[in-house]
Design a protein around this motif. Structure first.
Motif, PDB file in Angstrom:
ATOM      1  N   SER A 292      50.222  42.969  15.389  1.00 18.34           N
ATOM      2  CA  SER A 292      50.415  44.315  14.835  1.00 18.34           C
ATOM      3  C   SER A 292      49.370  45.223  15.466  1.00 18.34           C
ATOM      4  CB  SER A 292      50.204  44.311  13.317  1.00 18.34           C
ATOM      5  OG  SER A 292      51.160  43.471  12.722  1.00 18.34           O
ATOM      6  N   ILE A 293      49.809  46.265  16.133  1.00 13.83           N
ATOM      7  CA  ILE A 293      48.859  47.154  16.823  1.00 13.83           C
ATOM      8  C   ILE A 293      48.876  48.523  16.137  1.00 13.83           C
ATOM      9  CG2 ILE A 293      48.175  48.124  19.058  1.00 13.83           C
ATOM     10  CD1 ILE A 293      50.056  46.041  20.379  1.00 13.83           C
ATOM     11  N   PRO A 294      47.731  48.953  15.555  1.00 14.45           N
ATOM     12  CA  PRO A 294      47.692  50.301  14.979  1.00 14.45           C
ATOM     13  C   PRO A 294      48.072  51.326  16.049  1.00 14.45           C
ATOM     14  CG  PRO A 294      45.688  49.074  14.475  1.00 14.45           C
ATOM     15  CD  PRO A 294      46.447  48.263  15.479  1.00 14.45           C
ATOM     16  N   PHE A 295      48.866  52.304  15.673  1.00 10.94           N
ATOM     17  CA  PHE A 295      49.422  53.215  16.679  1.00 10.94           C
ATOM     18  C   PHE A 295      48.342  53.895  17.520  1.00 10.94           C
ATOM     19  CE2 PHE A 295      52.092  56.329  18.662  1.00 10.94           C
ATOM     20  CZ  PHE A 295      53.267  55.611  18.852  1.00 10.94           C
ATOM     21  N   ALA A 296      47.234  54.246  16.881  1.00 17.62           N
ATOM     22  CA  ALA A 296      46.160  54.942  17.610  1.00 17.62           C
ATOM     23  C   ALA A 296      45.561  54.061  18.702  1.00 17.62           C
ATOM     24  CB  ALA A 296      45.079  55.385  16.637  1.00 17.62           C
ATOM     25  N   GLU A 297      45.770  52.726  18.601  1.00 19.84           N
ATOM     26  CA  GLU A 297      45.234  51.812  19.628  1.00 19.84           C
ATOM     27  C   GLU A 297      46.311  51.335  20.588  1.00 19.84           C
ATOM     28  OE1 GLU A 297      43.274  48.677  17.427  1.00 19.84           O
ATOM     29  OE2 GLU A 297      42.351  50.204  16.147  1.00 19.84           O
ATOM     30  N   PHE A 298      47.525  51.819  20.428  1.00 21.74           N
ATOM     31  CA  PHE A 298      48.628  51.331  21.265  1.00 21.74           C
ATOM     32  C   PHE A 298      48.575  51.947  22.671  1.00 21.74           C
ATOM     33  CE2 PHE A 298      52.952  51.377  22.937  1.00 21.74           C
ATOM     34  CZ  PHE A 298      53.249  50.029  22.871  1.00 21.74           C
ATOM     35  N   HIS A 299      48.438  53.269  22.732  1.00 16.85           N
ATOM     36  CA  HIS A 299      48.301  53.928  24.032  1.00 16.85           C
ATOM     37  C   HIS A 299      46.818  54.041  24.377  1.00 16.85           C
ATOM     38  CE1 HIS A 299      52.272  55.358  22.529  1.00 16.85           C
ATOM     39  NE2 HIS A 299      52.619  55.095  23.765  1.00 16.85           N
ATOM     40  N   ARG A 300      46.511  54.202  25.665  1.00 17.02           N
ATOM     41  CA  ARG A 300      45.093  54.264  26.037  1.00 17.02           C
ATOM     42  C   ARG A 300      44.786  55.510  26.880  1.00 17.02           C
ATOM     43  NH1 ARG A 300      44.110  52.421  30.912  1.00 17.02           N
ATOM     44  NH2 ARG A 300      41.994  51.764  30.488  1.00 17.02           N
ATOM     45  N   LEU A 301      43.496  55.814  26.940  1.00 12.51           N
ATOM     46  CA  LEU A 301      43.046  56.891  27.821  1.00 12.51           C
ATOM     47  C   LEU A 301      42.910  56.317  29.232  1.00 12.51           C
ATOM     48  CD1 LEU A 301      40.476  58.667  25.474  1.00 12.51           C
ATOM     49  CD2 LEU A 301      42.784  59.424  26.113  1.00 12.51           C
ATOM     50  N   PRO A 302      42.945  57.170  30.269  1.00 14.81           N
ATOM     51  CA  PRO A 302      43.063  56.629  31.635  1.00 14.81           C
ATOM     52  C   PRO A 302      41.815  55.887  32.141  1.00 14.81           C
ATOM     53  CG  PRO A 302      42.835  59.030  31.668  1.00 14.81           C
ATOM     54  CD  PRO A 302      43.030  58.643  30.241  1.00 14.81           C
ATOM     55  N   ALA A 303      40.630  56.393  31.819  1.00 18.85           N
ATOM     56  CA  ALA A 303      39.372  55.814  32.311  1.00 18.85           C
ATOM     57  C   ALA A 303      39.525  55.432  33.797  1.00 18.85           C
ATOM     58  CB  ALA A 303      38.976  54.625  31.450  1.00 18.85           C
ATOM     59  N   ASP A 304      39.152  54.195  34.159  1.00 13.53           N
ATOM     60  CA  ASP A 304      39.226  53.791  35.573  1.00 13.53           C
ATOM     61  C   ASP A 304      40.550  53.127  35.933  1.00 13.53           C
ATOM     62  OD1 ASP A 304      36.813  54.776  36.323  1.00 13.53           O
ATOM     63  OD2 ASP A 304      35.723  52.932  35.840  1.00 13.53           O
ATOM     64  N   SER A 305      41.445  52.977  34.948  1.00 15.01           N
ATOM     65  CA  SER A 305      42.703  52.281  35.266  1.00 15.01           C
ATOM     66  C   SER A 305      43.903  53.029  34.678  1.00 15.01           C
ATOM     67  CB  SER A 305      42.661  50.842  34.748  1.00 15.01           C
ATOM     68  OG  SER A 305      42.159  50.816  33.429  1.00 15.01           O
ATOM     69  N   PRO A 306      44.206  54.206  35.264  1.00 13.71           N
ATOM     70  CA  PRO A 306      45.327  55.002  34.738  1.00 13.71           C
ATOM     71  C   PRO A 306      46.678  54.339  34.911  1.00 13.71           C
ATOM     72  CG  PRO A 306      44.496  55.946  36.790  1.00 13.71           C
ATOM     73  CD  PRO A 306      43.541  54.859  36.412  1.00 13.71           C
ATOM     74  N   GLU A 307      46.732  53.293  35.753  1.00 20.99           N
ATOM     75  CA  GLU A 307      48.016  52.599  35.925  1.00 20.99           C
ATOM     76  C   GLU A 307      48.414  51.849  34.649  1.00 20.99           C
ATOM     77  OE1 GLU A 307      45.184  51.820  37.296  1.00 20.99           O
ATOM     78  OE2 GLU A 307      44.854  49.642  37.311  1.00 20.99           O
ATOM     79  N   VAL A 308      47.434  51.647  33.752  1.00 18.46           N
ATOM     80  CA  VAL A 308      47.719  50.935  32.493  1.00 18.46           C
ATOM     81  C   VAL A 308      47.884  51.978  31.383  1.00 18.46           C
ATOM     82  CG1 VAL A 308      46.930  49.144  30.910  1.00 18.46           C
ATOM     83  CG2 VAL A 308      46.227  49.066  33.314  1.00 18.46           C
ATOM     84  N   ASP A 309      49.102  52.099  30.878  1.00 20.80           N
ATOM     85  CA  ASP A 309      49.385  53.140  29.875  1.00 20.80           C
ATOM     86  C   ASP A 309      49.041  52.713  28.453  1.00 20.80           C
ATOM     87  OD1 ASP A 309      50.463  54.732  31.860  1.00 20.80           O
ATOM     88  OD2 ASP A 309      52.550  54.296  31.363  1.00 20.80           O
TER      89      ASP A 309
END
Ligand SMILES: Cc1cc2nc3c(=O)[nH]c(=O)nc-3n(C[C@H](O)[C@H](O)[C@H](O)COP(=O)(O)OP(=O)(O)OC[C@H]3O[C@@H](n4cnc5c(N)ncnc54)[C@H](O)[C@@H]3O)c2cc1C
Ligand code: SF4
Length: 330
Positions: free
Chosen positions: A186-203
């Motif tokens: 179960s992933i809390p929605f606020a932790e599901f998407h990420r900020l780009p930091a050094d790896s923007p290829e990972v959404d």
């Protein structure tokens, strides 16, 4: 378009096994984003595992909240009586996106995982760290009118395009996923998407082969008193320049609970924590809404072509809170 293998999954176990065994395989939901990306040469999966007929379409009450199947269509979700009645902000957000035809095809899981609409990401002749890590960012010094003002990095300044996700982060949704071993997370929605930091290829924080099975909405006191505001260049087929999901609980003219989230401003649906902090325990007045908007947008760092988003963001927060308050008082 590159040739690819196509299989139709008959159960969740088979689907997750197939996609976790091949790092170039992808699930296929409604196909309204993935197939476009394949046609443009942005994504070239070697295998598509069609999940559209899996039995993950139910929308039902759970513990006073709601469980929404990952494969329910966006249209069916927006129009479900329990969504309309208890989470009108979600209905408004979904119906503000795309077109009726696309919403009839698009699934909820696919909506969460749709990729950015940055034009440099779609143009394979341009540099883009998200499409091709290390190639640079065309938008940083280019046309960045639609780009982020919060949470960007020197690698990527793209925004997340979904309207539905802005409502979901405001509603404290939880994403249910399952992997090839049958393990659920179960992933809390606020932790599901990420900020780009050094790896923007990972959404997002999904692992290869993990399937979204459902989205859960907790019981919410403010969900019925909510509003989704989307500001865009034209009224159809346009992504948000700025959007705001707002919900309030007001008793004795004091704000007891408040949720504010924004779209079109960051790499992920943006929870407006500063605005919420300011408003908690205060009167629901235009002055307080304006001060909350000021507090939220203070940290914005715009680019050459998107400075307007700072003022637009402030006005959108005030307007959405005002509309939600009117609903709450009704
Ligand atoms: C012209 C146009 C205008 C649009 N305008 C808007 C708009 O204004 N607002 C808005 O919010 N959206 C808009 N959209 C985007 C639309 O909402 C998405 O394309 C749609 O929600 C994607 O859902 P899908 O089922 O078709 O996903 P797909 O294209 O099938 O998949 C998208 C991604 O999700 C993955 N995936 C799908 N389901 C699952 C699952 N259950 N578990 C794990 N991975 C999964 C796929 O592998 C793929 O990587 C627009 C799209 C178009 C084409
Ligand atoms: S903003 Fe992100 S998606 Fe757009 S060109 Fe830069 S790296 Fe690519």
């Amino acid at each position: 378009m590159q040739p690819f293998k196509y299989t139709r999954a008959t159960d969740v176990a088979g689907a997750t096994r197939a996609v976790s065994a091949n790092k170039d395989a992808r699930f296929l939901g409604g196909g309204t984003n993935l197939l476009d990306l394949m046609r443009e040469g942005v994504e070239s999966p070697s295998e598509l595992v069609d999940i559209a007929t899996l039995n993950l379409t139910q929308i039902r009450s759970v513990d006073g909240g709601l469980s929404i199947g990952a494969l329910a269509k966006n249209t069916d979700t927006a129009n479900h009586p329990l969504v309309r009645k208890n989470y009108p902000m979600l209905t408004q957000a979904i119906l503000a996106g795309a077109s009726p035809q696309i919403r009839n095809m698009a699934t909820n899981g696919g909506n969460l995982l749709q990729r950015t609409r940055c034009s440099y990401f779609y143009d394979v002749s341009m540099p883009c760290n998200k499409r091709q890590p290390g190639s640079g960012c065309g938008a940083m010094e280019g046309i960045n009118r639609n780009h982020a003002v919060f949470g960007w990095s020197d690698k990527c300044i793209a925004v997340h395009p979904s309207d539905m996700c802005v409502a979901l982060v405001a509603l404290d949704a939880v994403v249910k996923v399952q992997d090839a071993t049958g393990k659920e997370r179960s992933i809390p929605f606020a932790e599901f998407h990420r900020l780009p930091a050094d790896s923007p290829e990972v959404d997002n924080t999904l692992k290869q082969g993990e399937l979204i099975t459902a989205i859960q909405l907790p019981k919410s006191n403010l969900a019925a008193n909510s509003y989704y505001l989307k500001i865009r260049d034209r009224s159809s087929y346009a992504f948000a320049l700025v959007s705001v999901a707002a919900g309030l609980v007001i008793r004795d003219n004091v704000i007891r609970e408040v949720r504010v989230a924004m779209g079109g401003v960051a790499h992920k649906p943006w929870r407006a924590a500063e605005a919420e902090k300011y408003l908690n325990g205060k009167a629901a007045t235009d002055e307080n809404f304006a001060a909350a908007a000021e507090a939220e947008m203070k940290a914005a760092k715009p680019f050459e072509h998107n400075r307007f988003k700072v003022e637009l963001g402030k006005r959108a927060i005030v307007h959405a809170l005002r509309r939600a308050t009117k609903t709450a008082a009704a």
